[in-house]
Design a protein around this motif. Structure first.
Motif, PDB file in Angstrom:
ATOM      1  N   TYR A 144       0.786  -1.230   0.000  1.00 28.01           N
ATOM      2  CA  TYR A 144       0.000   0.000   0.000  1.00 28.01           C
ATOM      3  C   TYR A 144       0.822   1.286   0.000  1.00 28.01           C
ATOM      4  CZ  TYR A 144      -3.975  -2.989   1.111  1.00 28.01           C
ATOM      5  OH  TYR A 144      -4.950  -3.952   1.074  1.00 28.01           O
ATOM      6  N   CYS A 145       2.026   1.240   0.475  1.00 29.27           N
ATOM      7  CA  CYS A 145       2.750   2.493   0.696  1.00 29.27           C
ATOM      8  C   CYS A 145       3.991   2.655  -0.179  1.00 29.27           C
ATOM      9  CB  CYS A 145       3.189   2.609   2.151  1.00 29.27           C
ATOM     10  SG  CYS A 145       1.950   2.056   3.339  1.00 29.27           S
ATOM     11  N   CYS A 176       4.524   4.797  -3.508  1.00 27.55           N
ATOM     12  CA  CYS A 176       4.771   6.240  -3.438  1.00 27.55           C
ATOM     13  C   CYS A 176       5.971   6.560  -2.548  1.00 27.55           C
ATOM     14  CB  CYS A 176       3.541   6.960  -2.908  1.00 27.55           C
ATOM     15  SG  CYS A 176       2.213   7.045  -4.127  1.00 27.55           S
ATOM     16  N   HIS A 177       5.972   5.993  -1.336  1.00 29.96           N
ATOM     17  CA  HIS A 177       7.004   6.397  -0.377  1.00 29.96           C
ATOM     18  C   HIS A 177       8.323   5.662  -0.564  1.00 29.96           C
ATOM     19  CE1 HIS A 177       4.501   9.097   1.989  1.00 29.96           C
ATOM     20  NE2 HIS A 177       3.517   8.263   1.754  1.00 29.96           N
ATOM     21  N   LEU A 203       4.136  13.401  -7.201  1.00 35.02           N
ATOM     22  CA  LEU A 203       3.263  13.681  -6.055  1.00 35.02           C
ATOM     23  C   LEU A 203       4.021  14.237  -4.865  1.00 35.02           C
ATOM     24  CD1 LEU A 203       1.031  10.472  -6.087  1.00 35.02           C
ATOM     25  CD2 LEU A 203       0.523  12.713  -7.035  1.00 35.02           C
ATOM     26  N   ARG A 210       5.584  16.314  13.569  1.00 30.56           N
ATOM     27  CA  ARG A 210       4.295  15.627  13.486  1.00 30.56           C
ATOM     28  C   ARG A 210       4.084  14.661  14.650  1.00 30.56           C
ATOM     29  NH1 ARG A 210       6.421  16.614   8.643  1.00 30.56           N
ATOM     30  NH2 ARG A 210       5.092  17.038   6.837  1.00 30.56           N
ATOM     31  N   SER A 220      -3.534  11.151   8.857  1.00 27.95           N
ATOM     32  CA  SER A 220      -3.204  11.309   7.434  1.00 27.95           C
ATOM     33  C   SER A 220      -3.304   9.971   6.703  1.00 27.95           C
ATOM     34  CB  SER A 220      -1.783  11.858   7.271  1.00 27.95           C
ATOM     35  OG  SER A 220      -1.670  13.112   7.875  1.00 27.95           O
ATOM     36  N   LYS A 276      -4.210  12.824   2.721  1.00 22.48           N
ATOM     37  CA  LYS A 276      -3.758  14.211   2.868  1.00 22.48           C
ATOM     38  C   LYS A 276      -3.302  14.685   1.497  1.00 22.48           C
ATOM     39  CE  LYS A 276      -0.528  17.116   5.327  1.00 22.48           C
ATOM     40  NZ  LYS A 276       0.832  17.192   5.868  1.00 22.48           N
ATOM     41  N   ASP A 277      -3.880  15.737   1.014  1.00 23.23           N
ATOM     42  CA  ASP A 277      -3.560  16.259  -0.327  1.00 23.23           C
ATOM     43  C   ASP A 277      -3.529  15.133  -1.360  1.00 23.23           C
ATOM     44  OD1 ASP A 277      -3.393  18.738   0.897  1.00 23.23           O
ATOM     45  OD2 ASP A 277      -1.245  18.530   1.264  1.00 23.23           O
ATOM     46  N   MET A 311      -2.128  12.292  -1.103  1.00 19.78           N
ATOM     47  CA  MET A 311      -2.089  10.933  -0.551  1.00 19.78           C
ATOM     48  C   MET A 311      -3.507  10.418  -0.341  1.00 19.78           C
ATOM     49  SD  MET A 311      -0.196   9.198   2.491  1.00 19.78           S
ATOM     50  CE  MET A 311      -1.007   8.192   3.715  1.00 19.78           C
ATOM     51  N   PHE A 340      -6.701   5.551   3.575  1.00 22.79           N
ATOM     52  CA  PHE A 340      -6.544   4.103   3.662  1.00 22.79           C
ATOM     53  C   PHE A 340      -7.525   3.433   4.610  1.00 22.79           C
ATOM     54  CE2 PHE A 340      -2.617   5.195   1.574  1.00 22.79           C
ATOM     55  CZ  PHE A 340      -2.505   4.167   0.662  1.00 22.79           C
TER      56      PHE A 340
HETATM   57  C1  HEC Z   1      -0.437   7.708  -4.192  1.00 23.28           C
HETATM   58  C2  HEC Z   1       0.766   7.916  -3.459  1.00 23.28           C
HETATM   59  C3  HEC Z   1       0.807   7.602  -1.972  1.00 23.28           C
HETATM   60  C4  HEC Z   1       0.571   6.389  -1.359  1.00 23.28           C
HETATM   61  C5  HEC Z   1       0.149   5.093  -2.010  1.00 23.28           C
HETATM   62  C6  HEC Z   1       0.829   6.593   0.043  1.00 23.28           C
HETATM   63  N1  HEC Z   1       1.203   7.885   0.269  1.00 23.28           N
HETATM   64 FE1  HEC Z   1       1.686   8.693   2.059  1.00 23.28          FE
HETATM   65  N2  HEC Z   1       1.921  10.511   1.183  1.00 23.28           N
HETATM   66  C7  HEC Z   1       1.791  10.775  -0.165  1.00 23.28           C
HETATM   67  C8  HEC Z   1       1.974  12.196  -0.395  1.00 23.28           C
HETATM   68  C9  HEC Z   1       1.921  12.896  -1.740  1.00 23.28           C
HETATM   69  C10 HEC Z   1       2.213  12.776   0.880  1.00 23.28           C
HETATM   70  C11 HEC Z   1       2.470  14.249   1.187  1.00 23.28           C
HETATM   71  C12 HEC Z   1       1.164  14.886   1.599  1.00 23.28           C
HETATM   72  C13 HEC Z   1       1.381  16.308   2.071  1.00 23.28           C
HETATM   73  O1  HEC Z   1       2.334  16.531   2.821  1.00 23.28           O
HETATM   74  O2  HEC Z   1       0.596  17.145   1.699  1.00 23.28           O
HETATM   75  C14 HEC Z   1       2.179  11.694   1.843  1.00 23.28           C
HETATM   76  C15 HEC Z   1       2.356  11.855   3.195  1.00 23.28           C
HETATM   77  C16 HEC Z   1       2.396  10.831   4.128  1.00 23.28           C
HETATM   78  C17 HEC Z   1       2.624  10.987   5.548  1.00 23.28           C
HETATM   79  C18 HEC Z   1       2.811  12.324   6.269  1.00 23.28           C
HETATM   80  C19 HEC Z   1       1.449  12.878   6.592  1.00 23.28           C
HETATM   81  C20 HEC Z   1       1.507  14.188   7.315  1.00 23.28           C
HETATM   82  O3  HEC Z   1       0.643  14.380   8.176  1.00 23.28           O
HETATM   83  O4  HEC Z   1       2.369  14.987   7.017  1.00 23.28           O
HETATM   84  C21 HEC Z   1       2.593   9.744   6.100  1.00 23.28           C
HETATM   85  C22 HEC Z   1       2.793   9.363   7.563  1.00 23.28           C
HETATM   86  C23 HEC Z   1       2.320   8.814   5.034  1.00 23.28           C
HETATM   87  N3  HEC Z   1       2.210   9.493   3.842  1.00 23.28           N
HETATM   88  C24 HEC Z   1       2.232   7.456   5.213  1.00 23.28           C
HETATM   89  C25 HEC Z   1       1.767   6.580   4.228  1.00 23.28           C
HETATM   90  C26 HEC Z   1       1.456   5.197   4.485  1.00 23.28           C
HETATM   91  C27 HEC Z   1       1.622   4.489   5.813  1.00 23.28           C
HETATM   92  C28 HEC Z   1       1.020   4.676   3.310  1.00 23.28           C
HETATM   93  C29 HEC Z   1       0.534   3.275   3.048  1.00 23.28           C
HETATM   94  C30 HEC Z   1      -0.558   2.818   3.834  1.00 23.28           C
HETATM   95  C31 HEC Z   1       1.061   5.739   2.319  1.00 23.28           C
HETATM   96  N4  HEC Z   1       1.518   6.878   2.926  1.00 23.28           N
HETATM   97  C32 HEC Z   1       0.706   5.599   1.003  1.00 23.28           C
HETATM   98  C33 HEC Z   1       1.526   9.853  -1.145  1.00 23.28           C
HETATM   99  C34 HEC Z   1       1.186   8.535  -0.936  1.00 23.28           C
END
Ligand code: HEC
Length: 123
Positions: free
Chosen positions: A42-43, A46-47, A63, A77, A85, A90-91, A93, A96
């Protein structure tokens, strides 16, 4: 009758490789634990596999996913905020809550902290 048994036996033996193939192909058997699998599924797209925010989808779609290996990411945070988030999105993201239970989200957060968070330096 004996022939039938032999035929059934040979059939079973010849199919056993199928079970082996399924294990090799099923991605869920490639990871050491459920949470590792969930992160990868799931993560990581992107990450990134190491939490650096450089996953293939993230880069391709520009992204700018969060880099979770930087100390200031963690300084700014709270856990509740991060879980929110993950749960609600968030934005760019996605949310889930539909895919991961609250418990699974906390497991992933703990996994991320243990593996990607830099060791906090005492001030
Ligand atoms: C489609 C792409 C995408 C996927 C898939 C994704 N993320 Fe993200 N994530 C992002 C983006 C883009 C941001 C930045 C959002 C922002 O700061 O505005 C982010 C930010 C975050 C943050 C910081 C939030 C905050 O409050 O600043 C966390 C923690 C995070 N992701 C965890 C996860 C986890 C855990 C998963 C899997 C379950 C996941 N992400 C899946 C794109 C994704």
């Amino acid at each position: 009758m004996r022939h039938l048994l032999i035929i059934v036996g040979m059939f079973a033996a010849s199919m056993s490789w199928l079970i082996w193939i399924c294990r090799v192909v099923d991605p869920s058997t490639r990871y050491g634990s459920k949470v590792e699998y969930n992160y990868a599924r799931y993560c990581a797209g992107c990450h990134g596999p190491n939490g650096e925010g450089n996953g293939r989808i993230g880069r391709f779609k520009k992204l700018d996913p969060a880099n979770m290996t930087k100390a200031d990411f963690w300084d700014n945070r709270s856990d509740e905020q991060l879980i929110h988030s993950i749960d609600a999105g968030k934005d760019d993201m996605p949310a889930f809550f539909y895919y991961l239970t609250n418990e699974e989200q906390w497991e992933i957060l703990t996994f991320i902290k243990e593996n990607f968070r830099p060791t906090p330096v005492p001030n």
